[in-house]
Design a protein around this motif. Structure first.
Motif, PDB file in Angstrom:
ATOM      1  N   ALA A  67       6.566  51.578  64.072  1.00  0.00           N
ATOM      2  CA  ALA A  67       5.348  50.817  63.757  1.00  0.00           C
ATOM      3  C   ALA A  67       5.040  50.912  62.269  1.00  0.00           C
ATOM      4  N   LYS A  68       4.485  49.848  61.736  1.00  0.00           N
ATOM      5  CA  LYS A  68       4.100  49.851  60.323  1.00  0.00           C
ATOM      6  C   LYS A  68       2.970  48.847  60.118  1.00  0.00           C
ATOM      7  N   TYR A  69       2.336  48.931  58.985  1.00  0.00           N
ATOM      8  CA  TYR A  69       1.263  48.008  58.644  1.00  0.00           C
ATOM      9  C   TYR A  69       1.844  46.671  58.207  1.00  0.00           C
ATOM     10  N   ASN A  70       1.126  45.599  58.521  1.00  0.00           N
ATOM     11  CA  ASN A  70       1.495  44.295  57.990  1.00  0.00           C
ATOM     12  C   ASN A  70       0.416  43.865  56.986  1.00  0.00           C
ATOM     13  N   LEU A  71       0.575  42.722  56.396  1.00  0.00           N
ATOM     14  CA  LEU A  71      -0.374  42.281  55.372  1.00  0.00           C
ATOM     15  C   LEU A  71      -1.778  42.089  55.933  1.00  0.00           C
ATOM     16  N   TYR A  72      -1.883  41.615  57.159  1.00  0.00           N
ATOM     17  CA  TYR A  72      -3.198  41.470  57.783  1.00  0.00           C
ATOM     18  C   TYR A  72      -3.869  42.841  57.886  1.00  0.00           C
ATOM     19  N   HIS A  73      -3.112  43.846  58.348  1.00  0.00           N
ATOM     20  CA  HIS A  73      -3.656  45.206  58.452  1.00  0.00           C
ATOM     21  C   HIS A  73      -4.143  45.703  57.090  1.00  0.00           C
ATOM     22  N   LEU A  74      -3.309  45.536  56.067  1.00  0.00           N
ATOM     23  CA  LEU A  74      -3.678  46.038  54.740  1.00  0.00           C
ATOM     24  C   LEU A  74      -4.918  45.340  54.199  1.00  0.00           C
ATOM     25  N   ASN A  75      -5.050  44.065  54.458  1.00  0.00           N
ATOM     26  CA  ASN A  75      -6.240  43.346  54.027  1.00  0.00           C
ATOM     27  C   ASN A  75      -7.475  43.886  54.754  1.00  0.00           C
ATOM     28  N   HIS A  76      -7.338  44.134  56.044  1.00  0.00           N
ATOM     29  CA  HIS A  76      -8.451  44.669  56.837  1.00  0.00           C
ATOM     30  C   HIS A  76      -8.819  46.083  56.377  1.00  0.00           C
ATOM     31  N   ILE A  77      -7.811  46.914  56.129  1.00  0.00           N
ATOM     32  CA  ILE A  77      -8.054  48.284  55.652  1.00  0.00           C
ATOM     33  C   ILE A  77      -8.736  48.255  54.286  1.00  0.00           C
ATOM     34  N   ALA A  78      -8.329  47.333  53.425  1.00  0.00           N
ATOM     35  CA  ALA A  78      -8.959  47.207  52.106  1.00  0.00           C
ATOM     36  C   ALA A  78     -10.440  46.868  52.251  1.00  0.00           C
ATOM     37  N   LYS A  79     -10.786  46.023  53.221  1.00  0.00           N
ATOM     38  CA  LYS A  79     -12.194  45.705  53.468  1.00  0.00           C
ATOM     39  C   LYS A  79     -12.949  46.950  53.935  1.00  0.00           C
ATOM     40  N   ILE A  80     -12.320  47.731  54.803  1.00  0.00           N
ATOM     41  CA  ILE A  80     -12.956  48.948  55.326  1.00  0.00           C
ATOM     42  C   ILE A  80     -13.246  49.932  54.199  1.00  0.00           C
ATOM     43  N   PHE A  81     -12.286  50.098  53.284  1.00  0.00           N
ATOM     44  CA  PHE A  81     -12.424  51.070  52.204  1.00  0.00           C
ATOM     45  C   PHE A  81     -12.948  50.460  50.903  1.00  0.00           C
ATOM     46  N   ASN A  82     -13.300  49.181  50.951  1.00  0.00           N
ATOM     47  CA  ASN A  82     -13.853  48.500  49.780  1.00  0.00           C
ATOM     48  C   ASN A  82     -12.928  48.640  48.557  1.00  0.00           C
ATOM     49  N   CYS A  83     -11.681  48.264  48.770  1.00  0.00           N
ATOM     50  CA  CYS A  83     -10.704  48.309  47.681  1.00  0.00           C
ATOM     51  C   CYS A  83      -9.830  47.060  47.775  1.00  0.00           C
ATOM     52  N   SER A  84      -8.808  46.989  46.968  1.00  0.00           N
ATOM     53  CA  SER A  84      -7.889  45.858  46.978  1.00  0.00           C
ATOM     54  C   SER A  84      -6.664  46.181  47.827  1.00  0.00           C
ATOM     55  N   PRO A  85      -6.108  45.209  48.538  1.00  0.00           N
ATOM     56  CA  PRO A  85      -4.869  45.452  49.271  1.00  0.00           C
ATOM     57  C   PRO A  85      -3.741  45.938  48.358  1.00  0.00           C
ATOM     58  N   LYS A  86      -3.781  45.534  47.101  1.00  0.00           N
ATOM     59  CA  LYS A  86      -2.718  45.962  46.183  1.00  0.00           C
ATOM     60  C   LYS A  86      -2.791  47.458  45.875  1.00  0.00           C
ATOM     61  N   ASP A  87      -3.910  48.107  46.199  1.00  0.00           N
ATOM     62  CA  ASP A  87      -4.014  49.557  45.997  1.00  0.00           C
ATOM     63  C   ASP A  87      -3.051  50.338  46.896  1.00  0.00           C
ATOM     64  N   PHE A  88      -2.513  49.677  47.920  1.00  0.00           N
ATOM     65  CA  PHE A  88      -1.588  50.338  48.843  1.00  0.00           C
ATOM     66  C   PHE A  88      -0.131  50.116  48.454  1.00  0.00           C
ATOM     67  N   LEU A  89       0.100  49.322  47.434  1.00  0.00           N
ATOM     68  CA  LEU A  89       1.474  48.979  47.020  1.00  0.00           C
ATOM     69  C   LEU A  89       1.858  49.700  45.734  1.00  0.00           C
ATOM     70  N   PRO A  90       3.149  50.002  45.576  1.00  0.00           N
ATOM     71  CA  PRO A  90       3.584  50.633  44.318  1.00  0.00           C
ATOM     72  C   PRO A  90       3.424  49.665  43.156  1.00  0.00           C
ATOM     73  N   GLN A  91       3.190  50.202  41.975  1.00  0.00           N
ATOM     74  CA  GLN A  91       3.030  49.362  40.783  1.00  0.00           C
ATOM     75  C   GLN A  91       4.358  48.767  40.349  1.00  0.00           C
ATOM     76  N   GLU A  92       5.430  49.486  40.611  1.00  0.00           N
ATOM     77  CA  GLU A  92       6.784  49.034  40.256  1.00  0.00           C
ATOM     78  C   GLU A  92       7.625  48.925  41.529  1.00  0.00           C
ATOM     79  N   PRO A  93       8.621  48.066  41.539  1.00  0.00           N
ATOM     80  CA  PRO A  93       9.497  47.980  42.719  1.00  0.00           C
ATOM     81  C   PRO A  93      10.160  49.314  42.997  1.00  0.00           C
ATOM     82  N   ILE A  94      10.328  49.574  44.267  1.00  0.00           N
ATOM     83  CA  ILE A  94      10.986  50.830  44.690  1.00  0.00           C
ATOM     84  C   ILE A  94      12.443  50.527  44.964  1.00  0.00           C
TER      85      ILE A  94
END
Length: 80
Positions: free
Chosen positions: A53-80
């Motif tokens: 199981a893993k998060y999808n973009l919908y999940h990350l958007n919803h989590i960002a709303k819960i924590f009042n942050c941006s979905p991009k806060d969950f992504l690395p700044q540089e490609p892995i």
């Protein structure tokens, strides 16, 4: 490095970022699941390496709303 390994690293990075934010805000897996409208065990499955199981973009958007942050806060700044 193959695409599957890269995908796994990105997924693990995102999962860890969400977990860190969840714990920093003293929110249990169950409480986050309830706020997201998913089953109580779903977050546990995502955070456990035993499951795929893993998060999808919908999940990350919803989590960002819960924590009042941006979905991009969950992504690395540089490609892995």
């Amino acid at each position: 490095m193959d695409d599957a390994e890269t995908t796994k690293k990105v997924d693990l990075y995102v999962i860890e970022k969400v977990r860190q934010l969840r714990e920093a805000n003293s929110i249990s897996q169950e409480a986050l699941a309830e706020r997201m409208g998913v089953s109580a065990g779903y977050i546990g499955q995502i955070e456990s390496p035993k499951y795929r199981a893993k998060y999808n973009l919908y999940h990350l958007n919803h989590i960002a709303k819960i924590f009042n942050c941006s979905p991009k806060d969950f992504l690395p700044q540089e490609p892995i």
